[in-house]
Scaffold this active site. Structure first.
Site, PDB file in Angstrom:
ATOM      1  N   HIS A  93      -4.018  -0.933  -5.974  1.00  0.00           N
ATOM      2  CA  HIS A  93      -4.352  -2.149  -6.711  1.00  0.00           C
ATOM      3  C   HIS A  93      -4.548  -1.877  -8.199  1.00  0.00           C
ATOM      4  O   HIS A  93      -4.055  -2.623  -9.052  1.00  0.00           O
ATOM      5  CB  HIS A  93      -5.636  -2.780  -6.174  1.00  0.00           C
ATOM      6  CG  HIS A  93      -5.618  -3.112  -4.714  1.00  0.00           C
ATOM      7  ND1 HIS A  93      -4.485  -3.140  -3.944  1.00  0.00           N
ATOM      8  CD2 HIS A  93      -6.633  -3.445  -3.887  1.00  0.00           C
ATOM      9  CE1 HIS A  93      -4.801  -3.477  -2.704  1.00  0.00           C
ATOM     10  NE2 HIS A  93      -6.102  -3.660  -2.640  1.00  0.00           N
ATOM     11  N   GLU A  94      -5.302  -0.824  -8.491  1.00  0.00           N
ATOM     12  CA  GLU A  94      -5.602  -0.494  -9.881  1.00  0.00           C
ATOM     13  C   GLU A  94      -4.319  -0.199 -10.659  1.00  0.00           C
ATOM     14  O   GLU A  94      -4.148  -0.661 -11.791  1.00  0.00           O
ATOM     15  CB  GLU A  94      -6.544   0.722  -9.957  1.00  0.00           C
ATOM     16  CG  GLU A  94      -7.893   0.516  -9.304  1.00  0.00           C
ATOM     17  CD  GLU A  94      -7.932   0.840  -7.797  1.00  0.00           C
ATOM     18  OE1 GLU A  94      -9.053   0.959  -7.275  1.00  0.00           O
ATOM     19  OE2 GLU A  94      -6.861   0.983  -7.159  1.00  0.00           O
TER      20      GLU A  94
ATOM     21  N   VAL B  65       6.332 -14.285 -23.915  1.00  0.00           N
ATOM     22  CA  VAL B  65       7.106 -13.801 -22.774  1.00  0.00           C
ATOM     23  C   VAL B  65       7.814 -15.001 -22.150  1.00  0.00           C
ATOM     24  O   VAL B  65       7.248 -16.094 -22.038  1.00  0.00           O
ATOM     25  CB  VAL B  65       6.229 -13.054 -21.748  1.00  0.00           C
ATOM     26  CG1 VAL B  65       5.254 -13.980 -21.036  1.00  0.00           C
ATOM     27  CG2 VAL B  65       7.083 -12.313 -20.726  1.00  0.00           C
ATOM     28  N   GLU B  66       9.060 -14.822 -21.784  1.00  0.00           N
ATOM     29  CA  GLU B  66       9.823 -15.886 -21.111  1.00  0.00           C
ATOM     30  C   GLU B  66       9.357 -15.900 -19.652  1.00  0.00           C
ATOM     31  O   GLU B  66       9.355 -14.874 -18.986  1.00  0.00           O
ATOM     32  CB  GLU B  66      11.324 -15.598 -21.238  1.00  0.00           C
ATOM     33  CG  GLU B  66      12.215 -16.755 -20.833  1.00  0.00           C
ATOM     34  CD  GLU B  66      12.292 -16.908 -19.338  1.00  0.00           C
ATOM     35  OE1 GLU B  66      12.054 -18.035 -18.861  1.00  0.00           O
ATOM     36  OE2 GLU B  66      12.578 -15.915 -18.646  1.00  0.00           O
ATOM     37  N   SER B  67       8.947 -17.068 -19.174  1.00  0.00           N
ATOM     38  CA  SER B  67       8.242 -17.141 -17.896  1.00  0.00           C
ATOM     39  C   SER B  67       9.094 -16.757 -16.686  1.00  0.00           C
ATOM     40  O   SER B  67       8.581 -16.170 -15.740  1.00  0.00           O
ATOM     41  CB  SER B  67       7.624 -18.523 -17.689  1.00  0.00           C
ATOM     42  OG  SER B  67       8.611 -19.512 -17.636  1.00  0.00           O
TER      43      SER B  67
ATOM     44  N   ASP C 153      -0.183  -5.855   0.337  1.00  0.00           N
ATOM     45  CA  ASP C 153      -1.436  -6.170  -0.347  1.00  0.00           C
ATOM     46  C   ASP C 153      -1.205  -7.456  -1.123  1.00  0.00           C
ATOM     47  O   ASP C 153      -0.114  -7.688  -1.654  1.00  0.00           O
ATOM     48  CB  ASP C 153      -1.834  -5.051  -1.317  1.00  0.00           C
ATOM     49  CG  ASP C 153      -2.347  -3.819  -0.596  1.00  0.00           C
ATOM     50  OD1 ASP C 153      -3.074  -3.973   0.392  1.00  0.00           O
ATOM     51  OD2 ASP C 153      -2.027  -2.707  -1.040  1.00  0.00           O
TER      52      ASP C 153
ATOM     53  N   CYS D 156       0.862  -1.173   0.000  1.00  0.00           N
ATOM     54  CA  CYS D 156       0.000   0.000   0.000  1.00  0.00           C
ATOM     55  C   CYS D 156       0.904   1.230   0.000  1.00  0.00           C
ATOM     56  O   CYS D 156       1.804   1.339   0.845  1.00  0.00           O
ATOM     57  CB  CYS D 156      -0.901  -0.003   1.223  1.00  0.00           C
ATOM     58  SG  CYS D 156      -1.854   1.537   1.408  1.00  0.00           S
TER      59      CYS D 156
END
Length: 154
Positions: free
Chosen positions: A93-94, A74-76, A59, A52
């Site tokens: 969060h957004e 994307v390479e994991s 969070d 936060c």
């Protein structure tokens, strides 16, 4: 050694420290060897954490990222390190959810991408954040994200 689509990767197979921040995290990609067909790739991060920005308290979220690749995958490991870099990053969060989606979309240029950020409650209210790049692609099976509305999410 023979050159392959994986030859340019720097993090896979190497000891790699968790990046200090999302800004310094390096995403890596490889050519999509199946670029002639449309299919869905899903990444699930059920233990995503950030901070936060006001209180510094942690969070927690369950992230589900779906994309229909174009020329790139994307390479994991690099994705895991990127997501882990949010552990000490302060943002709402957004902002976390949409920042991840926008960076992946800009980096991969997929045919389609969506993210579901299912955040655990703080102050008694879960905040869920959803975004996608446009309508679902035709002819691609995109399963439901499978995360129930909050009732003690598991």
């Amino acid at each position: 050694m023979t050159e392959t689509i994986y030859s340019g990767l720097k993090q896979l197979g190497e000891a790699t420290d968790l990046p200090d921040s999302p800004e310094t995290a390096e995403l890596e990609r490889v050519q999509n060897p199946q670029a002639d067909i449309a299919y869905c790739v899903r990444f699930v991060a059920p233990e995503f954490t950030s901070l936060c920005p006001m209180t510094g308290q942690p969070d927690f979220a369950h992230l589900v990222i779906d994309y229909v690749p174009g020329d790139w995958l994307v390479e994991s490991k690099s994705l895991k390190l990127y997501l882990g870099s949010f552990r000490n990053h302060g943002a709402f969060h957004e902002d976390c959810t949409i920042s991840i989606a926008r960076r992946l979309f800009a980096f991969l240029d997929p045919q389609w991408l969506r993210i579901g950020g299912y955040w655990y409650p703080r102050g008694g209210i879960p905040i869920d954040v959803f975004w996608q790049t446009g309508p679902l692609p035709e002819g691609v099976w995109i399963p439901d994200q499978g995360v129930a509305p909050y009732r003690g999410r598991g």
